[in-house]
Design a protein around this motif. Sequence first.
Motif, PDB file in Angstrom:
ATOM      1  N   ASN A  18       0.791  -1.231   0.000  1.00 33.03           N
ATOM      2  CA  ASN A  18       0.000   0.000   0.000  1.00 33.03           C
ATOM      3  C   ASN A  18       0.822   1.279   0.000  1.00 33.03           C
ATOM      4  OD1 ASN A  18      -2.757  -1.113   0.189  1.00 33.03           O
ATOM      5  ND2 ASN A  18      -2.033  -1.926   2.136  1.00 33.03           N
ATOM      6  N   ASP A  19       2.122   1.175   0.291  1.00 30.31           N
ATOM      7  CA  ASP A  19       2.994   2.343   0.295  1.00 30.31           C
ATOM      8  C   ASP A  19       2.387   3.486   1.126  1.00 30.31           C
ATOM      9  OD1 ASP A  19       5.214   3.867  -0.312  1.00 30.31           O
ATOM     10  OD2 ASP A  19       4.360   4.669  -2.164  1.00 30.31           O
ATOM     11  N   TYR A  20       2.141   3.204   2.407  1.00 29.20           N
ATOM     12  CA  TYR A  20       1.564   4.216   3.288  1.00 29.20           C
ATOM     13  C   TYR A  20       2.436   5.461   3.334  1.00 29.20           C
ATOM     14  CZ  TYR A  20      -1.148   0.263   5.121  1.00 29.20           C
ATOM     15  OH  TYR A  20      -1.965  -0.830   5.261  1.00 29.20           O
ATOM     16  N   SER A  21       1.795   6.618   3.358  1.00 24.52           N
ATOM     17  CA  SER A  21       2.528   7.867   3.528  1.00 24.52           C
ATOM     18  C   SER A  21       3.058   7.945   4.955  1.00 24.52           C
ATOM     19  CB  SER A  21       1.608   9.060   3.264  1.00 24.52           C
ATOM     20  OG  SER A  21       0.610   9.145   4.281  1.00 24.52           O
ATOM     21  N   LYS A  56      -9.982   5.493   5.380  1.00 22.80           N
ATOM     22  CA  LYS A  56     -10.160   4.899   6.705  1.00 22.80           C
ATOM     23  C   LYS A  56      -9.984   3.392   6.664  1.00 22.80           C
ATOM     24  CE  LYS A  56     -14.273   6.593   7.357  1.00 22.80           C
ATOM     25  NZ  LYS A  56     -14.366   7.392   6.107  1.00 22.80           N
ATOM     26  N   THR A  57     -10.537   2.742   5.623  1.00 25.42           N
ATOM     27  CA  THR A  57     -10.424   1.282   5.531  1.00 25.42           C
ATOM     28  C   THR A  57      -8.972   0.862   5.373  1.00 25.42           C
ATOM     29  OG1 THR A  57     -12.632   1.120   4.543  1.00 25.42           O
ATOM     30  CG2 THR A  57     -11.164  -0.768   4.275  1.00 25.42           C
ATOM     31  N   LYS A  58      -8.253   1.511   4.478  1.00 26.33           N
ATOM     32  CA  LYS A  58      -6.839   1.203   4.285  1.00 26.33           C
ATOM     33  C   LYS A  58      -6.068   1.376   5.588  1.00 26.33           C
ATOM     34  CE  LYS A  58      -4.151   4.245   2.327  1.00 26.33           C
ATOM     35  NZ  LYS A  58      -3.484   5.129   1.324  1.00 26.33           N
ATOM     36  N   THR A  59      -6.437   2.395   6.358  1.00 23.80           N
ATOM     37  CA  THR A  59      -5.734   2.673   7.608  1.00 23.80           C
ATOM     38  C   THR A  59      -6.038   1.623   8.670  1.00 23.80           C
ATOM     39  OG1 THR A  59      -5.808   5.044   7.104  1.00 23.80           O
ATOM     40  CG2 THR A  59      -5.313   4.421   9.375  1.00 23.80           C
ATOM     41  N   PHE A  60      -7.312   1.246   8.819  1.00 18.35           N
ATOM     42  CA  PHE A  60      -7.593   0.242   9.866  1.00 18.35           C
ATOM     43  C   PHE A  60      -7.078  -1.138   9.469  1.00 18.35           C
ATOM     44  CE2 PHE A  60     -12.122  -0.545   8.229  1.00 18.35           C
ATOM     45  CZ  PHE A  60     -12.009  -1.918   8.069  1.00 18.35           C
ATOM     46  N   ILE A  61      -6.929  -1.402   8.182  1.00 14.27           N
ATOM     47  CA  ILE A  61      -6.285  -2.651   7.772  1.00 14.27           C
ATOM     48  C   ILE A  61      -4.814  -2.619   8.164  1.00 14.27           C
ATOM     49  CG2 ILE A  61      -5.521  -3.974   5.755  1.00 14.27           C
ATOM     50  CD1 ILE A  61      -8.233  -3.353   4.473  1.00 14.27           C
ATOM     51  N   ARG A  92     -12.191  -7.155   0.406  1.00 16.50           N
ATOM     52  CA  ARG A  92     -11.050  -6.244   0.586  1.00 16.50           C
ATOM     53  C   ARG A  92     -10.023  -6.854   1.527  1.00 16.50           C
ATOM     54  NH1 ARG A  92     -10.318  -0.526   0.764  1.00 16.50           N
ATOM     55  NH2 ARG A  92      -8.087  -0.165   1.092  1.00 16.50           N
ATOM     56  N   LEU A  93     -10.488  -7.429   2.618  1.00 20.37           N
ATOM     57  CA  LEU A  93      -9.572  -8.054   3.567  1.00 20.37           C
ATOM     58  C   LEU A  93      -8.881  -9.274   2.956  1.00 20.37           C
ATOM     59  CD1 LEU A  93     -11.806  -7.742   6.736  1.00 20.37           C
ATOM     60  CD2 LEU A  93      -9.557  -6.682   6.450  1.00 20.37           C
ATOM     61  N   LYS A  94      -9.637 -10.069   2.196  1.00 24.45           N
ATOM     62  CA  LYS A  94      -9.050 -11.237   1.524  1.00 24.45           C
ATOM     63  C   LYS A  94      -7.948 -10.802   0.562  1.00 24.45           C
ATOM     64  CE  LYS A  94     -10.825 -15.036   0.904  1.00 24.45           C
ATOM     65  NZ  LYS A  94     -10.549 -16.437   1.348  1.00 24.45           N
ATOM     66  N   GLU A  95      -8.187  -9.719  -0.153  1.00 25.64           N
ATOM     67  CA  GLU A  95      -7.204  -9.243  -1.114  1.00 25.64           C
ATOM     68  C   GLU A  95      -5.966  -8.683  -0.411  1.00 25.64           C
ATOM     69  OE1 GLU A  95      -4.892  -6.952  -3.698  1.00 25.64           O
ATOM     70  OE2 GLU A  95      -6.085  -5.990  -2.130  1.00 25.64           O
TER      71      GLU A  95
END
Length: 358
Positions: A18-21, A56-61, A92-95
Amino acid sequence: MNEQLIRGLFYKGLLKKNDYSPETEKCIFNTLKGLKNKKTTANKPGMLLGKIQSGKTKTFIGITGLAFDNNYDIAIVLTKGTKALTRQTYERLKEEFSSFQAHDKIQIYDIMNLPGNLIQYELNQKLIFVVKKEIHNLKRLHKAFFDQYPLLQDRKILLIDDEADFASVGFLKTKKEAHEIRVIAGEIDQFRKKVDDISFLQVTATPYSLYLQPEQLKINGSIQEFQPVKPSFTELVPVSDGYIGGEYYFEEGIRKRSLASYLYEAIPSHELAILKKPDRRRFKLEEALTSKRIESLRTALLQFIVGGIIRRLQQRKMRKREMKYSFIVHTEQAKAAHEWQLNSLFFFTNSLSPFMLT
């Protein structure tokens, strides 16, 4: 307690994907530190607050992956009470965790499809359960932890309440001005009370009702104790420089020389009434291309088609993948209204197709 967090297998894998900032990484780490150090309880959860479509979803994952690296064993994700959103969250979680699942590091289940014959090898892996905020789903969660696989209740659990303002506040206002404890909220509350080692994180873009709950409820004239859900800490999900949200639409949009001022157009009340249900006295489908009664809808759809074509021509010229786009209409909650609007749009686009280049 202020222990150092470990960047382990799960978080490093998600970070690479995801290359988080740096700002998002800081939010992820601060949230998990808050969950571990503040010892969140049933009525004092952590709060992850982010603007609509801010990630938000990307962050809580990311928080979930970091939690798995730091002694958490199970994540339970509560979703809004619709099948579509539950399925979307599950996929999304599976991926996101697909590479870990392929190497038997994690198992991910929709709680309603949880197998009844899991072996110890599977139960010893990291586990994610996706649970719709609906009574049968929540009862199934209780059954899994307290009847079917009771050893799960002794694990370290991260409970994530996505869209926390929906079916999570434990009271509602009736026509009789009485307050009744919601069955769904009661099931969530009972689950939190029955497991020992659990951290509770709420995720929302609209937290107002969560901060304004009473300590007690008066039901049918009697005072009843109620444990409100009020955040013990709040972390803000950062937004990118290109984010377009409420400020752009409602603040920048009132400036006449701003590009944002062209985004908003009021829909006449008669057109909203037409979009609510079929009524041939108001509007006939065969007049979809010409009737002034649905002028706003027709204009919006034509602008969407033109804009989408322009973007695809640009992508084709740059030899990039031609993207797909979605046109969203949201004026009613009823399913019958959705079907009527969909039929109207299909009829309109089919009528329009002879005039369009393919």
